[in-house]
Enzyme design. Sequence first.
Site, PDB file in Angstrom:
ATOM      1  N   THR A   1       6.411  -1.003  -9.169  1.00  0.00           N
ATOM      2  CA  THR A   1       7.115  -1.856  -8.211  1.00  0.00           C
ATOM      3  C   THR A   1       8.545  -2.113  -8.657  1.00  0.00           C
ATOM      4  O   THR A   1       9.497  -2.001  -7.875  1.00  0.00           O
ATOM      5  CB  THR A   1       6.374  -3.195  -8.047  1.00  0.00           C
ATOM      6  OG1 THR A   1       5.029  -2.961  -7.631  1.00  0.00           O
ATOM      7  CG2 THR A   1       7.062  -4.063  -7.001  1.00  0.00           C
TER       8      THR A   1
ATOM      9  N   ASP B   1       6.325   1.647  -2.925  1.00  0.00           N
ATOM     10  CA  ASP B   1       5.662   0.575  -2.185  1.00  0.00           C
ATOM     11  C   ASP B   1       4.233   0.957  -1.824  1.00  0.00           C
ATOM     12  O   ASP B   1       3.372   0.090  -1.651  1.00  0.00           O
ATOM     13  CB  ASP B   1       6.468   0.259  -0.916  1.00  0.00           C
ATOM     14  CG  ASP B   1       5.972  -0.992  -0.217  1.00  0.00           C
ATOM     15  OD1 ASP B   1       5.751  -1.998  -0.917  1.00  0.00           O
ATOM     16  OD2 ASP B   1       5.802  -0.960   1.011  1.00  0.00           O
TER      17      ASP B   1
ATOM     18  N   ASP C   1      10.340  -6.158  -2.001  1.00  0.00           N
ATOM     19  CA  ASP C   1      10.604  -5.454  -0.739  1.00  0.00           C
ATOM     20  C   ASP C   1      11.822  -6.057  -0.039  1.00  0.00           C
ATOM     21  O   ASP C   1      12.657  -5.343   0.518  1.00  0.00           O
ATOM     22  CB  ASP C   1       9.397  -5.535   0.195  1.00  0.00           C
ATOM     23  CG  ASP C   1       8.306  -4.560  -0.175  1.00  0.00           C
ATOM     24  OD1 ASP C   1       8.547  -3.692  -1.040  1.00  0.00           O
ATOM     25  OD2 ASP C   1       7.205  -4.676   0.391  1.00  0.00           O
TER      26      ASP C   1
END
Length: 215
Positions: free
Chosen positions: A32, A66, A91
Amino acid sequence: MLNKYARAFFTRVLTPFAAFLIRLGVSPDAVTLVGTAGSVAGALVFFPRGEFFWGTVTITLFIFSDLVDGNMARQLGRSTKWGAFLDSTLDRVADAAIFGGLAMWYAGKGDNNLLCAVAIFCLASGLVVSYTKARAESQGLPCDVSGLVERAERLVISLVAAGVAGLHQFGVPYVEWLLPVALWLVAAGSLVTVFQRMLTVRREAFEADRVAAGS
């Protein structure tokens, strides 16, 4: 639609890669973080200079993290609230960098204040789309509406248009107009999505208040 079909397809495609990273001892959180860092770097290094093709290629390579991090967490059987929070938060960071990079181009060498404002609106409205659902759910209200333009649609429309428009640097004619059109589409679609979610939450809130008053 993209969340329902494209995400499922790419999840299947990326499952072997996710398994490979697990065997290497890489954690989902690390994927991530690296994915977000790569996306932010691609957006803020290339887009402000008008290098839309290479910026899009770089972002696209990293943005699949993602899907990979969630896939890894499921394979490991340890999806956590922290992981979900980190993924959702980063995000927003990546999205802000993408539209921020486009705004920087139009504020600088792109020399178009109107499109700079549209890019900033895309940035802000995308954050509001996410916030409306998060805020509603924090108050115990469902927000069961996807809306016209969610994150997947915003990214696909913007990045495809930016990548194709970037081919203008390589001598491909009549493609530079695609990015402005895409920004206007994303801005309009995001605005519609915000109102869709607000109306849904308003209806749910009134219903919850009516039930509470009746009881």
